[in-house]
Write a protein that holds these residues in place. Structure first.
Motif, PDB file in Angstrom:
ATOM      1  N   LEU A 100      -4.484  -1.455   1.699  1.00 48.28           N
ATOM      2  CA  LEU A 100      -3.163  -1.512   2.319  1.00 48.28           C
ATOM      3  C   LEU A 100      -2.034  -1.097   1.383  1.00 48.28           C
ATOM      4  O   LEU A 100      -0.874  -1.107   1.767  1.00 48.28           O
ATOM      5  CB  LEU A 100      -2.898  -2.917   2.849  1.00 48.28           C
ATOM      6  CG  LEU A 100      -3.839  -3.379   3.958  1.00 48.28           C
ATOM      7  CD1 LEU A 100      -3.551  -4.826   4.317  1.00 48.28           C
ATOM      8  CD2 LEU A 100      -3.715  -2.486   5.169  1.00 48.28           C
ATOM      9  N   ARG A 102       0.536   1.148  -0.320  1.00 50.43           N
ATOM     10  CA  ARG A 102       1.185   2.430  -0.055  1.00 50.43           C
ATOM     11  C   ARG A 102       2.648   2.321  -0.466  1.00 50.43           C
ATOM     12  O   ARG A 102       3.176   1.230  -0.677  1.00 50.43           O
ATOM     13  CB  ARG A 102       1.044   2.830   1.403  1.00 50.43           C
ATOM     14  CG  ARG A 102       1.698   1.907   2.398  1.00 50.43           C
ATOM     15  CD  ARG A 102       1.466   2.344   3.828  1.00 50.43           C
ATOM     16  NE  ARG A 102       0.115   2.125   4.276  1.00 50.43           N
ATOM     17  CZ  ARG A 102      -0.308   1.055   4.924  1.00 50.43           C
ATOM     18  NH1 ARG A 102       0.529   0.076   5.161  1.00 50.43           N
ATOM     19  NH2 ARG A 102      -1.545   0.945   5.325  1.00 50.43           N
ATOM     20  N   GLN A 105       5.675  -0.301   0.637  1.00 42.00           N
ATOM     21  CA  GLN A 105       4.965  -1.537   0.997  1.00 42.00           C
ATOM     22  C   GLN A 105       5.317  -2.645  -0.010  1.00 42.00           C
ATOM     23  O   GLN A 105       5.519  -2.384  -1.186  1.00 42.00           O
ATOM     24  CB  GLN A 105       3.461  -1.260   0.961  1.00 42.00           C
ATOM     25  CG  GLN A 105       2.586  -2.422   1.308  1.00 42.00           C
ATOM     26  CD  GLN A 105       2.457  -2.587   2.810  1.00 42.00           C
ATOM     27  OE1 GLN A 105       2.760  -1.688   3.574  1.00 42.00           O
ATOM     28  NE2 GLN A 105       2.034  -3.730   3.227  1.00 42.00           N
ATOM     29  N   ALA A 126      -1.703  -6.360  -1.874  1.00 42.12           N
ATOM     30  CA  ALA A 126      -0.793  -5.802  -0.877  1.00 42.12           C
ATOM     31  C   ALA A 126      -0.735  -6.761   0.304  1.00 42.12           C
ATOM     32  O   ALA A 126      -1.755  -7.325   0.697  1.00 42.12           O
ATOM     33  CB  ALA A 126      -1.275  -4.426  -0.415  1.00 42.12           C
ATOM     34  N   GLU A 130       3.096  -6.538   8.177  1.00 40.11           N
ATOM     35  CA  GLU A 130       4.414  -5.976   7.926  1.00 40.11           C
ATOM     36  C   GLU A 130       5.524  -7.007   8.084  1.00 40.11           C
ATOM     37  O   GLU A 130       6.595  -6.846   7.546  1.00 40.11           O
ATOM     38  CB  GLU A 130       4.682  -4.811   8.869  1.00 40.11           C
ATOM     39  CG  GLU A 130       3.809  -3.619   8.602  1.00 40.11           C
ATOM     40  CD  GLU A 130       4.082  -2.500   9.582  1.00 40.11           C
ATOM     41  OE1 GLU A 130       4.942  -2.676  10.466  1.00 40.11           O
ATOM     42  OE2 GLU A 130       3.441  -1.466   9.458  1.00 40.11           O
ATOM     43  N   LYS A 148       9.740  -0.028   7.877  1.00 40.82           N
ATOM     44  CA  LYS A 148       8.324  -0.375   8.000  1.00 40.82           C
ATOM     45  C   LYS A 148       7.481   0.876   7.770  1.00 40.82           C
ATOM     46  O   LYS A 148       7.888   1.970   8.161  1.00 40.82           O
ATOM     47  CB  LYS A 148       8.037  -0.953   9.380  1.00 40.82           C
ATOM     48  CG  LYS A 148       8.726  -2.268   9.621  1.00 40.82           C
ATOM     49  CD  LYS A 148       8.395  -2.772  11.006  1.00 40.82           C
ATOM     50  CE  LYS A 148       9.144  -4.070  11.288  1.00 40.82           C
ATOM     51  NZ  LYS A 148       8.887  -4.543  12.633  1.00 40.82           N
ATOM     52  N   PRO A 149       6.317   0.728   7.142  1.00 40.05           N
ATOM     53  CA  PRO A 149       5.476   1.894   6.905  1.00 40.05           C
ATOM     54  C   PRO A 149       5.135   2.659   8.180  1.00 40.05           C
ATOM     55  O   PRO A 149       5.041   3.872   8.177  1.00 40.05           O
ATOM     56  CB  PRO A 149       4.209   1.295   6.274  1.00 40.05           C
ATOM     57  CG  PRO A 149       4.685   0.050   5.624  1.00 40.05           C
ATOM     58  CD  PRO A 149       5.791  -0.466   6.518  1.00 40.05           C
TER      59      PRO A 149
END
Length: 154
Positions: A100, A102, A105, A126, A130, A148-149
């Protein structure tokens, strides 16, 4: 004081001294193994009036700055920047990052402070949701727009 009372007093004082020494040694050993949680700003500016020292074990939480993840093609070494409300700290890690992980993040890394703004991590976690964020980090990030990703296309 008769000899019997003196002997009892000496035994009680000896036991108290041994218990005190044992408690002192336990607290000293625990103090060496405490991982305190910091945000990048707290590492630079200090937390409760104390700035962490080089060589101190700590835990840091923040957002991975987009565009700062640098991977070594020859090994598993990676470095990236973490930010909370403005201050940036660089984290170096050698190992497999969580699936997770990235850019953009929120993560928590455990490691050692090697320079005033650099951390050598031995564990990187991670967040899996979210919406969830540690309360300490949520308090620091109030007022900062977080993309948010899923919305940023990561």
């Amino acid at each position: 004081m008769n000899p019997r009372r003196q002997q009892r007093l000496a035994v009680v004082v000896g036991i108290l001294a041994l218990v005190g020494a044992a408690i002192g040694l336990m607290l000293y050993a625990l103090n060496e193994n405490i991982d305190l949680f910091y945000t990048p700003s707290e590492i630079i500016e200090g937390k409760d009036g104390q700035i962490p020292t080089v060589g101190q074990r700590l835990r840091i939480g923040g957002m991975v700055v987009p565009g700062t993840v640098k991977r070594d093609p020859e090994s598993l070494a990676v470095s990236f920047d973490l930010v909370d409300v403005g201050e940036v700290v660089t984290v170096s890690y050698s190992g497999i990052l969580p699936d997770l992980f990235r850019e953009g993040q929120g993560i928590v890394a455990t490691g050692v402070l090697t320079e005033s703004r650099k951390i050598e991590a031995h564990e990187v976690l991670a967040k899996h949701d979210e919406e969830y964020m540690p309360p300490e980090l949520a308090e620091k990030l109030k007022g900062i727009k977080h993309v948010k990703p899923s919305e940023a296309g990561y």
